[in-house]
Scaffold this motif. Sequence first.
Motif, PDB file in Angstrom:
ATOM      1  N   ASP A 217      11.146  -7.200  -2.279  1.00 29.80           N
ATOM      2  CA  ASP A 217      11.069  -8.674  -2.288  1.00 29.80           C
ATOM      3  C   ASP A 217      12.385  -9.305  -1.850  1.00 29.80           C
ATOM      4  O   ASP A 217      12.426 -10.155  -0.966  1.00 29.80           O
ATOM      5  CB  ASP A 217      10.774  -9.184  -3.712  1.00 29.80           C
ATOM      6  N   ALA A 218      13.469  -8.882  -2.513  1.00 29.76           N
ATOM      7  CA  ALA A 218      14.767  -9.515  -2.272  1.00 29.76           C
ATOM      8  C   ALA A 218      15.231  -9.287  -0.833  1.00 29.76           C
ATOM      9  O   ALA A 218      15.660 -10.222  -0.148  1.00 29.76           O
ATOM     10  CB  ALA A 218      15.799  -8.971  -3.259  1.00 29.76           C
ATOM     11  N   CYS A 219      15.149  -8.031  -0.387  1.00 26.48           N
ATOM     12  CA  CYS A 219      15.652  -7.699   0.957  1.00 26.48           C
ATOM     13  C   CYS A 219      14.767  -8.292   2.044  1.00 26.48           C
ATOM     14  O   CYS A 219      15.268  -8.836   3.030  1.00 26.48           O
ATOM     15  CB  CYS A 219      15.722  -6.184   1.147  1.00 26.48           C
ATOM     16  N   TYR A 220      13.445  -8.173   1.866  1.00 27.60           N
ATOM     17  CA  TYR A 220      12.543  -8.632   2.923  1.00 27.60           C
ATOM     18  C   TYR A 220      12.621 -10.145   3.110  1.00 27.60           C
ATOM     19  O   TYR A 220      12.654 -10.633   4.244  1.00 27.60           O
ATOM     20  CB  TYR A 220      11.105  -8.184   2.622  1.00 27.60           C
ATOM     21  N   SER A 221      12.684 -10.891   2.010  1.00 32.14           N
ATOM     22  CA  SER A 221      12.707 -12.351   2.192  1.00 32.14           C
ATOM     23  C   SER A 221      14.017 -12.784   2.855  1.00 32.14           C
ATOM     24  O   SER A 221      14.021 -13.673   3.703  1.00 32.14           O
ATOM     25  CB  SER A 221      12.444 -13.093   0.886  1.00 32.14           C
ATOM     26  N   LEU A 222      15.115 -12.107   2.538  1.00 36.52           N
ATOM     27  CA  LEU A 222      16.378 -12.414   3.206  1.00 36.52           C
ATOM     28  C   LEU A 222      16.334 -11.994   4.678  1.00 36.52           C
ATOM     29  O   LEU A 222      16.819 -12.709   5.564  1.00 36.52           O
ATOM     30  CB  LEU A 222      17.506 -11.673   2.469  1.00 36.52           C
ATOM     31  N   GLN A 258       2.499   2.166   0.451  1.00 33.07           N
ATOM     32  CA  GLN A 258       1.359   1.279   0.722  1.00 33.07           C
ATOM     33  C   GLN A 258       1.461   0.002  -0.120  1.00 33.07           C
ATOM     34  O   GLN A 258       1.189  -1.105   0.357  1.00 33.07           O
ATOM     35  CB  GLN A 258       0.038   2.003   0.443  1.00 33.07           C
ATOM     36  N   LYS A 259       1.908   0.166  -1.357  1.00 31.62           N
ATOM     37  CA  LYS A 259       2.080  -1.005  -2.227  1.00 31.62           C
ATOM     38  C   LYS A 259       3.180  -1.917  -1.670  1.00 31.62           C
ATOM     39  O   LYS A 259       3.065  -3.142  -1.693  1.00 31.62           O
ATOM     40  CB  LYS A 259       2.452  -0.566  -3.646  1.00 31.62           C
ATOM     41  N   ALA A 260       4.249  -1.297  -1.182  1.00 28.42           N
ATOM     42  CA  ALA A 260       5.371  -2.076  -0.643  1.00 28.42           C
ATOM     43  C   ALA A 260       4.944  -2.856   0.594  1.00 28.42           C
ATOM     44  O   ALA A 260       5.336  -4.016   0.782  1.00 28.42           O
ATOM     45  CB  ALA A 260       6.530  -1.145  -0.300  1.00 28.42           C
ATOM     46  N   TYR A 261       4.120  -2.224   1.425  1.00 29.67           N
ATOM     47  CA  TYR A 261       3.661  -2.922   2.637  1.00 29.67           C
ATOM     48  C   TYR A 261       2.778  -4.117   2.260  1.00 29.67           C
ATOM     49  O   TYR A 261       2.898  -5.198   2.840  1.00 29.67           O
ATOM     50  CB  TYR A 261       2.919  -1.959   3.568  1.00 29.67           C
ATOM     51  N   GLY A 262       1.933  -3.922   1.259  1.00 22.89           N
ATOM     52  CA  GLY A 262       1.126  -5.038   0.750  1.00 22.89           C
ATOM     53  C   GLY A 262       2.017  -6.156   0.219  1.00 22.89           C
ATOM     54  O   GLY A 262       1.726  -7.348   0.375  1.00 22.89           O
ATOM     55  N   ARG A 263       3.104  -5.742  -0.383  1.00 25.30           N
ATOM     56  CA  ARG A 263       4.038  -6.724  -0.971  1.00 25.30           C
ATOM     57  C   ARG A 263       4.722  -7.573   0.122  1.00 25.30           C
ATOM     58  O   ARG A 263       5.069  -8.726  -0.129  1.00 25.30           O
ATOM     59  CB  ARG A 263       5.080  -5.967  -1.805  1.00 25.30           C
ATOM     60  N   TRP A 284      -4.131 -15.097  -5.563  1.00 26.12           N
ATOM     61  CA  TRP A 284      -3.066 -14.311  -6.206  1.00 26.12           C
ATOM     62  C   TRP A 284      -1.703 -14.974  -6.105  1.00 26.12           C
ATOM     63  O   TRP A 284      -0.762 -14.579  -6.805  1.00 26.12           O
ATOM     64  CB  TRP A 284      -3.022 -12.893  -5.613  1.00 26.12           C
ATOM     65  N   ALA A 285      -1.599 -15.976  -5.240  1.00 26.47           N
ATOM     66  CA  ALA A 285      -0.302 -16.657  -5.055  1.00 26.47           C
ATOM     67  C   ALA A 285       0.177 -17.289  -6.352  1.00 26.47           C
ATOM     68  O   ALA A 285       1.368 -17.567  -6.508  1.00 26.47           O
ATOM     69  CB  ALA A 285      -0.412 -17.695  -3.943  1.00 26.47           C
ATOM     70  N   LYS A 286      -0.750 -17.476  -7.295  1.00 22.23           N
ATOM     71  CA  LYS A 286      -0.386 -18.095  -8.580  1.00 22.23           C
ATOM     72  C   LYS A 286       0.693 -17.298  -9.325  1.00 22.23           C
ATOM     73  O   LYS A 286       1.448 -17.838 -10.129  1.00 22.23           O
ATOM     74  CB  LYS A 286      -1.619 -18.256  -9.474  1.00 22.23           C
ATOM     75  N   PHE A 287       0.788 -15.992  -9.040  1.00 24.04           N
ATOM     76  CA  PHE A 287       1.783 -15.168  -9.739  1.00 24.04           C
ATOM     77  C   PHE A 287       3.215 -15.398  -9.246  1.00 24.04           C
ATOM     78  O   PHE A 287       4.173 -15.091  -9.945  1.00 24.04           O
ATOM     79  CB  PHE A 287       1.444 -13.677  -9.604  1.00 24.04           C
ATOM     80  N   GLY A 288       3.332 -15.912  -8.011  1.00 22.59           N
ATOM     81  CA  GLY A 288       4.663 -16.125  -7.443  1.00 22.59           C
ATOM     82  C   GLY A 288       5.506 -14.862  -7.567  1.00 22.59           C
ATOM     83  O   GLY A 288       5.009 -13.748  -7.373  1.00 22.59           O
ATOM     84  N   HIS A 289       6.794 -15.027  -7.889  1.00 20.32           N
ATOM     85  CA  HIS A 289       7.647 -13.850  -8.112  1.00 20.32           C
ATOM     86  C   HIS A 289       7.855 -13.611  -9.606  1.00 20.32           C
ATOM     87  O   HIS A 289       8.893 -13.091 -10.026  1.00 20.32           O
ATOM     88  CB  HIS A 289       8.986 -14.023  -7.390  1.00 20.32           C
ATOM     89  N   SER A 290       6.864 -13.987 -10.397  1.00 22.48           N
ATOM     90  CA  SER A 290       6.976 -13.824 -11.851  1.00 22.48           C
ATOM     91  C   SER A 290       7.026 -12.342 -12.229  1.00 22.48           C
ATOM     92  O   SER A 290       6.663 -11.468 -11.435  1.00 22.48           O
ATOM     93  CB  SER A 290       5.761 -14.449 -12.535  1.00 22.48           C
ATOM     94  N   GLU A 291       7.450 -12.080 -13.450  1.00 22.53           N
ATOM     95  CA  GLU A 291       7.478 -10.725 -13.999  1.00 22.53           C
ATOM     96  C   GLU A 291       6.088 -10.064 -13.878  1.00 22.53           C
ATOM     97  O   GLU A 291       5.963  -8.903 -13.498  1.00 22.53           O
ATOM     98  CB  GLU A 291       7.919 -10.846 -15.469  1.00 22.53           C
ATOM     99  N   GLU A 292       5.078 -10.867 -14.203  1.00 21.20           N
ATOM    100  CA  GLU A 292       3.693 -10.357 -14.146  1.00 21.20           C
ATOM    101  C   GLU A 292       3.324  -9.844 -12.757  1.00 21.20           C
ATOM    102  O   GLU A 292       2.530  -8.923 -12.618  1.00 21.20           O
ATOM    103  CB  GLU A 292       2.731 -11.500 -14.475  1.00 21.20           C
ATOM    104  N   SER A 293       3.882 -10.488 -11.736  1.00 19.02           N
ATOM    105  CA  SER A 293       3.497 -10.124 -10.367  1.00 19.02           C
ATOM    106  C   SER A 293       3.847  -8.673 -10.066  1.00 19.02           C
ATOM    107  O   SER A 293       3.289  -8.064  -9.159  1.00 19.02           O
ATOM    108  CB  SER A 293       4.164 -11.047  -9.344  1.00 19.02           C
ATOM    109  N   TYR A 294       4.798  -8.105 -10.818  1.00 19.30           N
ATOM    110  CA  TYR A 294       5.185  -6.710 -10.575  1.00 19.30           C
ATOM    111  C   TYR A 294       4.301  -5.721 -11.322  1.00 19.30           C
ATOM    112  O   TYR A 294       4.379  -4.518 -11.096  1.00 19.30           O
ATOM    113  CB  TYR A 294       6.654  -6.487 -10.964  1.00 19.30           C
TER     114      TYR A 294
END
Length: 446
Positions: A217-222, A258-263, A284-294
Amino acid sequence: PANVGIHALEFYFPAQFVDQTELEQFDGVSAGKYTIGLGQTQMAVCDDREDINSISMTVVQNLVEKHNLSFKDIGYLEVGTESIIDKSKSVKTVLMSLFEESGNHDVEGIDTKNACYGGTASVFNAVNWVESSSWDGRYALVVAADIASYAEGPARPTGGAGAVAILIGPNAPLVFDQGVRATHMNHLWDFYKPELASEYPTVDGHFSNTCYIRSVDACYSLFTKKFTKRYSPNPEQLIKSQDLDHAVFHAPNCKLVQKAYGRLAYNDMLQDPENELYASVKEWAKFGHSEESYYDKGLERAMMQFTKGEYQKKVIPSLFAATNVGNMYTASVWSCLSSLLSSSSDEEILNKRVGMFSYGSGSAATFFSLKVVASTEKFRDTLQIKTRLEQRTKVTPARFAELLKLREETALLKDYNPIGDVSTLAKGTYYLLRVDEKFRRTYARA
Ligand code: ACO
């Protein structure tokens, strides 16, 4: 120097493997756990004949021979590894024995360590050297190599072993994109090796998986921000994972990839939630980057399903070695790039952009990219991964356990003569001859 990148890749893996279906039965876990649940097909194993020095020598010597290089052509050599057998002496200095005959001792660089990230850190150092005022016109060579083995238990099927040599210089067929490396580092106890006399890590497996995804998440968005600013024709519109022709990941197990690519697609959606493209997964966007999303399995499954077609096309070609050799720590992400190049025709790969994600526990991670600007025929001809994998010998799970036990009992002994059967090694493989009474190791080549 312009267009600094990769001129050649060589990939070494051990000649013996265990089948993951057989391992499931042997371990008494439910059928499909390792093969479907973790996406692993086979796993490489070495006996007491191989260590970090020998697999690194093998990959360097094979690279030099296959590409008709001279050891004099190399001005920088760095090794990324977490397979530590000496707290002072580097693997790099052992590799200098291969340079002896050429008379070339003017070779900068030494070893770099942080879990599975050391190889990538070394590649960045090598690229930086070539692009700097220190460069003397010669190639830089990086070795990413590890023997990955776990104590008995749930992590054991995610071991493996391998080494990749990466030849770096200007005007390369694979050019690193400049100014877009996006890094995330923080202090975590997800996987570490505090027991200095043991090859086995201390690992918090499920936690390490979420640490990996958080770093994605952190690296890809940057990365998307840096990349869009520098290379995109439309700086108003962030690039998406679909804009990358291939995505190559560090592969502790193929299911996590595969999970990372989905992410990646999940991150894309969070940037652009109203886009029609995401209509089927928008809920699913409702989860945002919340703890639950992981941790939410529904979200994870939905994004894997959403990216299934792209995953087949853009990621699977890079996972052939990872599923058949296993995790190779530092070598893993570079073995994935090797797999992609070994299996892609020029038609498929020329002028294509490859996104790459490297993760090392503890943690250090970077998302970066490269572009294929010339024919990769040389990579296909020399790597031959599929053919070489088929030439390996299968051992039973019982034998596999014996080999790991042998390594466990003998890995750091002195005055020791290894007992592993040298005839199991592929031609050209270096192996340990003896550790003398002062711990000095000597090697020979099969
Ligand atoms: N058929 C199909 N799938 C199955 C089956 C079955 N019979 N049984 C289990 N599974 C699935 C599970 O549902 C799970 O999938 P999911 O996570 O997508 O739901 C998967 O198989 C694994 O099962 P778990 O019960 O989660 O496995 P376990 O807890 O025993 O171990 C783990 C998995 C944590 C990955 C372990 O192997 C480990 O610790 N590995 C080393 C750590 C690691 O590699 N971390 C990654 C980043 S750090 C690094 O690179 C070293």
